[in-house]
Write an enzyme that holds these catalytic residues in place. Structure first.
Site, PDB file in Angstrom:
ATOM      1  N   ASP A 181      24.915   7.902  14.903  1.00 37.67           N
ATOM      2  CA  ASP A 181      24.697   6.470  14.697  1.00 37.67           C
ATOM      3  C   ASP A 181      25.366   5.556  15.727  1.00 37.67           C
ATOM      4  O   ASP A 181      24.724   4.704  16.319  1.00 37.67           O
ATOM      5  CB  ASP A 181      25.130   6.098  13.262  1.00 37.67           C
ATOM      6  N   CYS A 187       1.016   5.041   9.903  1.00 38.61           N
ATOM      7  CA  CYS A 187       1.033   3.746   9.194  1.00 38.61           C
ATOM      8  C   CYS A 187      -0.393   3.221   8.978  1.00 38.61           C
ATOM      9  O   CYS A 187      -0.660   2.531   7.991  1.00 38.61           O
ATOM     10  CB  CYS A 187       1.834   2.713   9.984  1.00 38.61           C
ATOM     11  N   CYS A 219      -1.917  -0.071   6.941  1.00 34.59           N
ATOM     12  CA  CYS A 219      -0.947  -0.526   5.924  1.00 34.59           C
ATOM     13  C   CYS A 219      -0.057  -1.629   6.499  1.00 34.59           C
ATOM     14  O   CYS A 219       0.288  -1.606   7.671  1.00 34.59           O
ATOM     15  CB  CYS A 219      -0.093   0.660   5.488  1.00 34.59           C
ATOM     16  N   CYS A 270       5.174  -3.237   4.126  1.00 36.05           N
ATOM     17  CA  CYS A 270       6.550  -3.628   4.469  1.00 36.05           C
ATOM     18  C   CYS A 270       6.576  -5.033   5.064  1.00 36.05           C
ATOM     19  O   CYS A 270       7.483  -5.820   4.776  1.00 36.05           O
ATOM     20  CB  CYS A 270       7.171  -2.619   5.432  1.00 36.05           C
ATOM     21  N   CYS A 318       8.661  -8.187   3.091  1.00 39.06           N
ATOM     22  CA  CYS A 318       9.963  -8.598   3.658  1.00 39.06           C
ATOM     23  C   CYS A 318      10.264 -10.050   3.284  1.00 39.06           C
ATOM     24  O   CYS A 318       9.527 -10.965   3.662  1.00 39.06           O
ATOM     25  CB  CYS A 318       9.946  -8.429   5.172  1.00 39.06           C
ATOM     26  N   CYS A 325      19.656  -4.085   2.767  1.00 42.46           N
ATOM     27  CA  CYS A 325      18.376  -4.359   2.097  1.00 42.46           C
ATOM     28  C   CYS A 325      17.505  -3.115   2.246  1.00 42.46           C
ATOM     29  O   CYS A 325      17.470  -2.499   3.314  1.00 42.46           O
ATOM     30  CB  CYS A 325      17.719  -5.566   2.760  1.00 42.46           C
ATOM     31  N   CYS A 378       7.268   1.323   0.947  1.00 47.87           N
ATOM     32  CA  CYS A 378       6.506   2.214   1.833  1.00 47.87           C
ATOM     33  C   CYS A 378       5.899   3.364   1.026  1.00 47.87           C
ATOM     34  O   CYS A 378       6.629   4.098   0.348  1.00 47.87           O
ATOM     35  CB  CYS A 378       7.418   2.764   2.926  1.00 47.87           C
TER      36      CYS A 378
END
Ligand code: SF4
Ligand code: SF4
Length: 366
Positions: free
Chosen positions: A134, A188, A191, A194, A198, A245, A252
């Site tokens: 990360d 995806c 679609c 998301c 949001c 969040c 999804c």
């Protein structure tokens, strides 16, 4: 004996990673997109992305010059607990799913160290490696896609077609040449769940018309990375999110198949704590509850600021008293957020009173 890619993947699974694949240790085509993204100001105040640490992402060999490949791994952190969109009760604060347990950096790093040890038991020639979890300057989702782990969805998460997107990613740069995987197709399609779900409209088209994240609008950025005050227009859209969040992952469809992790460290201690309790945490209590969890990154002042904003958004008069207390907090950003939240509560009260005044009483005699 030289180790094979297949053996490395089997060892990765034995070390507890649900997904593993191999990507080339070469510059990614996505770096140009990253450059355009940060030039557009979408990185907000995240200096580690905009300064020279961001530049290091141009080539993984900046991290290990002799790297021949990148072993990309993914650790599932989903739990069977409800989604934020299922949460009932406005007086509770939402903490992002990935932050319910301990600090995943330690777990992923430990497992990758174990993987190196297992590789060295088979691969008898000398080799070098570097572990990234990360925080390293690496386009980790791009390499995870190149390693065949999934595609990058419109919500900018890495999505695996069988297991969804609730994953922590880790990488092992190796000086060993291994057979490379191929990226899967983008699934995806048409679609846009998301994008539509949001709350802050943070998923936006870039200059090329591709969907990207304006992090400066995203609730995850605002509640975790942003220091100081949150712009009022954004604060009111944060709902009850006190840390992170999950909405664009919750909606999804590919997460409908996500399994739950059996790792005990991802099990929540309390996944949606009462806002009033959170507002009363002293700095010492915040340290003792969150020191070894991802929530620590928000810092005490940032977390309380988020709690104050959430209490205003809850529009519940019972939260007036704890909000008034936060209005006197020594941290200016907390006090300012609390005062703004109180004005949100008051506006709501006046709105209700005005609405009731305007409604004719139908039982009144003619
Ligand atoms: S994390 Fe939340 S605010 Fe950020 S893009 Fe996803 S839905 Fe929007
Ligand atoms: S919600 Fe739809 S558009 Fe968004 S990432 Fe998932 S599949 Fe892609």
């Amino acid at each position: 004996m030289a180790i094979t890619a297949q053996q490395v993947k089997e060892l990765s699974q034995a070390c507890g990673f649900e997904l593993a694949g191999v990507a080339p240790a070469l510059p990614s085509d996505d770096f140009e997109r990253f450059e355009t993204w940060r030039a557009a100001g979408f990185a907000g105040e995240m200096r580690y992305l905009t300064d020279r640490r961001g530049d290091l992402r141009s080539d993984p060999r900046n991290l290990l010059p002799e790297a021949q490949c990148i072993v990309c791994v993914a650790k599932l952190y989903n739990t069977p607990h409800p989604y934020s969109t299922d949460l009932k009760g406005s007086q509770r604060g939402w903490i992002s799913r990935y932050a319910w347990g301990g600090d995943y950096h330690d777990l992923v790093r430990e497992r990758l160290e174990l993987l190196v040890q297992r590789i060295s038991e088979i691969h008898r020639e000398p080799f070098t490696w570097k572990i990234c979890v990360d925080t390293a300057p690496l386009l980790e989702r791009s390499y995870a896609r190149a390693a065949g782990l999934g595609w990058i969805g419109k919500n900018t998460c890495l999505i695996n077609h069988e297991q969804g997107s609730w994953f922590f990613l880790g990488e092992l740069l190796l000086s060993i040449p291994l057979m490379l995987d191929v990226p899967p197709p983008d699934r995806c399609g048409t679609c846009r769940r998301c994008i539509d779900a949001c709350p802050t409209e943070a998923i936006v088209p870039n200059a090329n018309g591709e969907w990207t994240l304006d992090a400066s609008l995203c609730i995850s950025y605002l509640t975790i990375e942003k220091r100081g005050e949150i712009p009022p227009g954004s604060a009111e859209r944060m709902g009850n999110h006190v840390f992170g969040c999950d909405i664009c992952q919750e909606v999804c469809p590919w997460n409908g198949r996500a399994r739950a992790s059996s790792e005990s460290m991802f099990q929540p201690r309390e996944f949606a704590p009462p806002l009033k309790d959170l507002s009363e945490l002293t700095e010492e209590e915040f340290r003792s509850v969150f020191r070894h969890t991802p929530v620590w990154r928000a810092k005490y002042a940032g977390f309380l600021r988020n709690v104050a904003i959430s209490m205003g958004n809850a529009q519940d008069p019972d939260l007036r008293e704890p909000l008034e207390k936060l209005g006197h907090h020594k941290e200016e950003s907390v006090a300012t957020a609390a005062k703004h939240a109180l004005s949100v509560l008051d506006n709501r009260k006046h709105y209700i009173q005005d609405t009731q005044k305007d409604v004719p009483c139908i039982s009144e005699p003619g």
